[in-house]
Design a protein around this motif. Structure first.
Motif, PDB file in Angstrom:
ATOM      1  N   LEU A 180      -6.493   4.366  -1.567  1.00 23.27           N
ATOM      2  CA  LEU A 180      -5.974   4.151  -2.819  1.00 23.27           C
ATOM      3  C   LEU A 180      -5.943   5.689  -3.230  1.00 23.27           C
ATOM      4  O   LEU A 180      -4.804   5.877  -3.829  1.00 23.27           O
ATOM      5  CB  LEU A 180      -6.617   3.264  -3.705  1.00 23.27           C
ATOM      6  CG  LEU A 180      -6.065   3.185  -5.110  1.00 23.27           C
ATOM      7  CD1 LEU A 180      -4.846   2.354  -5.179  1.00 23.27           C
ATOM      8  CD2 LEU A 180      -7.327   2.677  -6.107  1.00 23.27           C
ATOM      9  N   ALA A 198      -4.863   4.427  -9.903  1.00 25.36           N
ATOM     10  CA  ALA A 198      -3.902   4.859  -8.832  1.00 25.36           C
ATOM     11  C   ALA A 198      -2.860   5.619 -10.127  1.00 25.36           C
ATOM     12  O   ALA A 198      -2.552   6.815  -9.674  1.00 25.36           O
ATOM     13  CB  ALA A 198      -3.282   3.723  -8.270  1.00 25.36           C
ATOM     14  N   SER A 218      -1.243   3.941  -0.681  1.00 20.72           N
ATOM     15  CA  SER A 218      -2.165   3.193  -1.832  1.00 20.72           C
ATOM     16  C   SER A 218      -1.526   1.992  -2.395  1.00 20.72           C
ATOM     17  O   SER A 218      -1.893   1.506  -3.214  1.00 20.72           O
ATOM     18  CB  SER A 218      -2.048   4.167  -2.769  1.00 20.72           C
ATOM     19  OG  SER A 218      -0.647   4.396  -3.285  1.00 20.72           O
TER      20      SER A 218
END
Lengths: 139, 134
Positions: free
Chosen positions: B84, A121, A99
């Motif tokens: 993500l 996130a 990520s």
């Protein structure tokens, strides 16, 4: 929910140090700090490798310098089994690289830039972290 | 000069992790223990960091270049994709299991704690696996 062990002043102060570090690194070196990015790029990429190494060495020196000047021992408690330490470490490394950020990269640097990606996130890993603790408590 | 700045910033960051006690996994797990005995301190760490970094970032981002480098390098990735979300879910799970994220994990090497040492080695393996499969 009960509120326990709340230390707003020292937490805020520690946060100011972290914010200062992020800002200085940006103004002077031109990059935004994300520890997972710095650490994984140190491992994987030749670009800025020595700079990244110096930052990581600084991270390790920080606690020693604190102890030296304040003459205060730092206490930490980790009570996981070997299996969970290895699993947890692998999840953190794999997840942050996938990520492209961790608590500092997304949670501080990204949110400072008002990056929607980083806000999403941060909300995601916070919620999953809270749920993981909830499940661990039940098991 | 960039190396000295990096070292210095690492030290300040590391001291911040100690002062805020984020270096202690038990403290972090207290923050994530939202539904039981909740320690809200970690929110103040983030707040403290953001109060400093947000205004100063926006003040300096439009300058030509940083003081000791030829140009700014800021992520231009705006994509909200599977990587993500899946990555953040994995990270959140590992963080919730042990209470260590990458900064405090590396900083805690200073304390010569065997558990955090094992965690860090495994974390670097995780970095490498993610790099290899991408």
């Amino acid at each position: 929910m009960n509120i326990v062990n709340f230390t707003p002043i020292t937490s805020l102060m520690g946060g100011l140090f972290i914010g200062l570090s992020v800002v200085l690194f940006f103004i002077l070196n031109g990059r935004m700090i994300g520890v997972s990015g710095i650490a994984s790029n140190f491992l994987i990429s030749k670009e800025n490798r020595i700079e990244n190494l110096f930052f990581l060495v600084g991270l390790i020196l920080g606690p020693s310098i604190y102890t030296f000047f304040l003459n205060q021992e730092i206490q930490i408690t980790i009570s996981n089994s070997l299996f969970l330490l290895i699993g947890g470490g692998a999840l953190v490394g794999f997840g942050t690289r996938l990520s492209s950020g961790c608590t500092s990269g997304h949670g501080i640097s990204g949110i400072s830039r008002f990056s929607l990606r980083s806000i999403i996130a941060t909300i995601t890993f916070m919620i999953v972290g809270i749920l993981t603790v909830l499940i661990t408590n039940i098991l | 000069m960039n190396k000295i700045i990096s070292l210095f910033c690492g030290i300040i960051f590391g001291i911040g992790l100690v002062v805020s006690e984020m270096i202690n996994p038990a403290k972090v797990l207290g923050f994530l223990n939202f539904f039981d005995e909740w320690d809200p301190s970690l929110a103040f760490v983030m707040m403290g960091a953001l109060i400093v970094s947000t205004p100063l970032f926006h003040l300096f981002k439009n300058k030509d270049k940083p003081l000791f480098n030829s140009n700014f390098s800021i992520s231009t990735n705006k994509e909200i994709d599977k990587k993500l979300i899946i990555g953040s879910v994995f990270f959140g799970a590992g963080w919730g299991l042990v209470g260590l994220c990458p900064g405090p994990a590396i900083s805690s090497i200073a304390l010569l704690n065997a558990s955090s040492g094992i965690f860090v080695i495994s974390m670097f393996m995780g970095f490498y696996i993610a790099y290899k499969i991408n």
